[in-house]
Scaffold this motif. Sequence first.
Motif, PDB file in Angstrom:
ATOM      1  N   ALA A   6       3.070  -7.242   5.713  1.00 12.53           N
ATOM      2  CA  ALA A   6       4.396  -7.236   5.091  1.00 12.53           C
ATOM      3  C   ALA A   6       5.463  -7.746   6.052  1.00 12.53           C
ATOM      4  N   GLN A   7       5.310  -7.442   7.341  1.00 12.46           N
ATOM      5  CA  GLN A   7       6.259  -7.916   8.346  1.00 12.46           C
ATOM      6  C   GLN A   7       6.332  -9.442   8.339  1.00 12.46           C
ATOM      7  N   ALA A   8       5.176 -10.099   8.330  1.00 17.16           N
ATOM      8  CA  ALA A   8       5.153 -11.560   8.326  1.00 17.16           C
ATOM      9  C   ALA A   8       5.566 -12.119   6.970  1.00 17.16           C
ATOM     10  N   GLU A   9       5.111 -11.481   5.888  1.00 19.27           N
ATOM     11  CA  GLU A   9       5.465 -11.965   4.555  1.00 19.27           C
ATOM     12  C   GLU A   9       6.966 -11.862   4.319  1.00 19.27           C
ATOM     13  N   GLY A  10       7.572 -10.779   4.782  1.00 19.09           N
ATOM     14  CA  GLY A  10       9.026 -10.659   4.667  1.00 19.09           C
ATOM     15  C   GLY A  10       9.735 -11.763   5.408  1.00 19.09           C
ATOM     16  N   GLY A  11       9.244 -12.105   6.599  1.00 18.06           N
ATOM     17  CA  GLY A  11       9.825 -13.209   7.346  1.00 18.06           C
ATOM     18  C   GLY A  11       9.721 -14.527   6.603  1.00 18.06           C
ATOM     19  N   ARG A  12       8.563 -14.795   5.986  1.00 20.65           N
ATOM     20  CA  ARG A  12       8.385 -16.049   5.256  1.00 20.65           C
ATOM     21  C   ARG A  12       9.318 -16.146   4.058  1.00 20.65           C
ATOM     22  N   ILE A  13       9.508 -15.041   3.346  1.00 17.07           N
ATOM     23  CA  ILE A  13      10.404 -15.055   2.189  1.00 17.07           C
ATOM     24  C   ILE A  13      11.844 -15.303   2.626  1.00 17.07           C
ATOM     25  N   LEU A  14      12.269 -14.623   3.690  1.00 18.41           N
ATOM     26  CA  LEU A  14      13.613 -14.859   4.208  1.00 18.41           C
ATOM     27  C   LEU A  14      13.796 -16.317   4.625  1.00 18.41           C
ATOM     28  N   ARG A  15      12.801 -16.887   5.306  1.00 14.55           N
ATOM     29  CA  ARG A  15      12.911 -18.266   5.760  1.00 14.55           C
ATOM     30  C   ARG A  15      13.005 -19.231   4.573  1.00 14.55           C
ATOM     31  N   ALA A  16      12.225 -18.964   3.530  1.00 18.68           N
ATOM     32  CA  ALA A  16      12.248 -19.841   2.359  1.00 18.68           C
ATOM     33  C   ALA A  16      13.583 -19.765   1.629  1.00 18.68           C
ATOM     34  N   ASN A  17      14.123 -18.571   1.500  1.00 18.56           N
ATOM     35  CA  ASN A  17      15.365 -18.389   0.744  1.00 18.56           C
ATOM     36  C   ASN A  17      16.614 -18.657   1.570  1.00 18.56           C
ATOM     37  N   LEU A  18      16.519 -18.420   2.900  1.00 17.40           N
ATOM     38  CA  LEU A  18      17.691 -18.522   3.775  1.00 17.40           C
ATOM     39  C   LEU A  18      17.334 -19.323   5.019  1.00 17.40           C
ATOM     40  N   ARG A  59      -2.796  -1.928  -0.525  1.00 17.15           N
ATOM     41  CA  ARG A  59      -2.569  -3.327  -0.172  1.00 17.15           C
ATOM     42  C   ARG A  59      -1.504  -3.981  -1.060  1.00 17.15           C
ATOM     43  N   GLU A  60      -1.326  -3.481  -2.258  1.00 21.35           N
ATOM     44  CA  GLU A  60      -0.331  -4.065  -3.158  1.00 21.35           C
ATOM     45  C   GLU A  60       1.085  -3.943  -2.604  1.00 21.35           C
ATOM     46  N   ILE A  61       1.279  -3.094  -1.600  1.00 18.56           N
ATOM     47  CA  ILE A  61       2.626  -2.924  -1.062  1.00 18.56           C
ATOM     48  C   ILE A  61       3.149  -4.211  -0.433  1.00 18.56           C
ATOM     49  N   VAL A  62       2.260  -5.097  -0.012  1.00 18.77           N
ATOM     50  CA  VAL A  62       2.718  -6.371   0.541  1.00 18.77           C
ATOM     51  C   VAL A  62       3.487  -7.138  -0.533  1.00 18.77           C
ATOM     52  N   GLY A  63       2.986  -7.135  -1.751  1.00 16.90           N
ATOM     53  CA  GLY A  63       3.692  -7.770  -2.856  1.00 16.90           C
ATOM     54  C   GLY A  63       4.928  -7.009  -3.286  1.00 16.90           C
ATOM     55  N   TRP A  64       4.832  -5.684  -3.292  1.00 14.67           N
ATOM     56  CA  TRP A  64       6.002  -4.879  -3.653  1.00 14.67           C
ATOM     57  C   TRP A  64       7.142  -5.126  -2.659  1.00 14.67           C
ATOM     58  N   PHE A  65       6.790  -5.145  -1.386  1.00 11.48           N
ATOM     59  CA  PHE A  65       7.810  -5.383  -0.366  1.00 11.48           C
ATOM     60  C   PHE A  65       8.375  -6.793  -0.508  1.00 11.48           C
ATOM     61  N   GLY A  66       7.532  -7.757  -0.800  1.00 17.71           N
ATOM     62  CA  GLY A  66       8.004  -9.116  -0.993  1.00 17.71           C
ATOM     63  C   GLY A  66       9.013  -9.221  -2.122  1.00 17.71           C
ATOM     64  N   GLU A  67       8.783  -8.495  -3.203  1.00 17.91           N
ATOM     65  CA  GLU A  67       9.732  -8.492  -4.322  1.00 17.91           C
ATOM     66  C   GLU A  67      11.087  -7.932  -3.880  1.00 17.91           C
ATOM     67  N   TYR A  68      11.049  -6.867  -3.104  1.00 22.09           N
ATOM     68  CA  TYR A  68      12.276  -6.261  -2.578  1.00 22.09           C
ATOM     69  C   TYR A  68      13.022  -7.237  -1.663  1.00 22.09           C
ATOM     70  N   VAL A  69      12.297  -7.934  -0.796  1.00 21.75           N
ATOM     71  CA  VAL A  69      12.928  -8.907   0.099  1.00 21.75           C
ATOM     72  C   VAL A  69      13.560 -10.038  -0.704  1.00 21.75           C
ATOM     73  N   GLU A  70      12.886 -10.496  -1.755  1.00 21.96           N
ATOM     74  CA  GLU A  70      13.447 -11.540  -2.622  1.00 21.96           C
ATOM     75  C   GLU A  70      14.788 -11.099  -3.191  1.00 21.96           C
ATOM     76  N   VAL A  71      14.845  -9.887  -3.712  1.00 24.95           N
ATOM     77  CA  VAL A  71      16.080  -9.375  -4.316  1.00 24.95           C
ATOM     78  C   VAL A  71      17.202  -9.325  -3.284  1.00 24.95           C
ATOM     79  N   CYS A  72      16.908  -8.766  -2.110  1.00 24.67           N
ATOM     80  CA  CYS A  72      17.944  -8.590  -1.088  1.00 24.67           C
ATOM     81  C   CYS A  72      18.420  -9.916  -0.519  1.00 24.67           C
ATOM     82  N   SER A  73      17.503 -10.813  -0.239  1.00 29.93           N
ATOM     83  CA  SER A  73      17.896 -12.086   0.363  1.00 29.93           C
ATOM     84  C   SER A  73      18.756 -12.894  -0.592  1.00 29.93           C
ATOM     85  N   LYS A  74      18.437 -12.846  -1.878  1.00 33.03           N
ATOM     86  CA  LYS A  74      19.229 -13.602  -2.849  1.00 33.03           C
ATOM     87  C   LYS A  74      20.582 -12.943  -3.132  1.00 33.03           C
ATOM     88  N   ALA A  75      20.621 -11.625  -3.027  1.00 38.48           N
ATOM     89  CA  ALA A  75      21.877 -10.913  -3.300  1.00 38.48           C
ATOM     90  C   ALA A  75      22.865 -11.018  -2.150  1.00 38.48           C
TER      91      ALA A  75
END
Length: 444
Positions: free
Chosen positions: A202-214, A139-155
């Motif tokens: 992770a699919q939905a969490e990745g979407g939320r991170i992208l929406r917040a950052n971009l 289950r921790e992969i949801v957070g791991w994936f979120g960290e990866y999405v944060e890095v990519c969206s900001k870069a």
Amino acid sequence: MELRKADFGPQFRWGVATAAYQIEGAVEEDGRGPSIWDTFAHTPGRIKTGENADVACDFYHRYREDLALIREMNFQAHRFSLSWPRILPEGRGRVNPKGLDFYQRVIDRTLELGLEPWVTLYHWDLPQALEDQGGWTNREIVGWFGEYVEVCSKAFGDRVRHWMVLNEPTVFTVLGYLQGRHAPGRKGLSSFLPAVHHAALAQAEGGRILRANLPEAQIGTTFSASYVQAAGPTWLSRMAAIQYDAIANRLFIEPALGLGYPWRRAPFLHLLRPYIRSGDLEKLAFNFDFIGLQTYFRQLVRFDPLAPATWAREVPHEERGGELTAMGWEVWPENLYHLLKQFAAYPGVRRIVITENGVAYPDALENGQVHDAKRIAFIQAHLRQVRRAQQEGVPVEGYFYWSLMDNFEWAEGYRPRFGLVYVDYPTQQRILKDSALWFRDFLG
């Protein structure tokens, strides 16, 4: 019906698609960490041809000329994936600056050529370091994936407008965690069920991170899809088809739309309940700007009481009597039309993009040319089905051919050739096939 580019509309996007592990190579260069596919491909017996993607198409070193080929064919966009282990070699924590630099160069070159970069965040190359901790079953992969999405969206978010979170979650969970035919090679419901739930979260969490950052970005995700038909008129055959369709086409989109898992259509999915925590069903939902559909063939199924879970067994493609591709898949263009109609029927689906559709044939190089008339016919027949759906009100707004060039076709190795561009692997020479020249003229 004669095909004309203008008939699809001025906003319709035309592109080609690729995936990092299938084309990049350079698996040990510039700080990249190993992925589950590196491990899988180097395990004897896993790849039918005994090959691996250590070099692949060498896109890592040849990206400038490869991207120029997309422009030469008059496409507007390139859908490509980022390699998670190239950016975060251990999957989390330390960021690899050389990995970021590579994709900065790819994006810059894409924009320089007047092409749109469409980025897929996860196209199956999970860092091996995370698989060692359970991968998608943890289950921790949801957070791991979120960290990866944060890095990519900001870069990359200052230059990338179109994002896709996951590539075909049904495929990587079924083949990788249920049947063991793809990396990481696990089998059984005890791996498959948690992998499904965590990927959906992770699919939905990745979407939320992208929406917040971009907030101005266009955010989507992609689904493998196959129109499911019952092989006979009996009630049992229809029941089997309904259950098969729930897994093939509904397993990930319905949670994203806030509908939850398709429990009623596939009762065995109640086995997911032990992995679902309070509040999870709400967290599965995200309002995507578009969905990507990826399809290659229909699923013709019959009732089989010995088939696990769904009581449905696919009728082998060779028994259907139609033309077969080099993958042994039936050619049935109406599959695309029916899928577009099916997915457009969801109230929450506003825009659809065909993010993958293509065909593998045993292409041969003859006097410096590749004559692939059957691929041209395949493309034309499928585009007619796209136009047919458009004319009936389906909001389909783009078509990305799979793939730009021949590449490493996962567990099949290099034998199947899906590309518009022929790759002579010993020399890494690129040659435009007749299908590439057809697209150049059609889109010109």
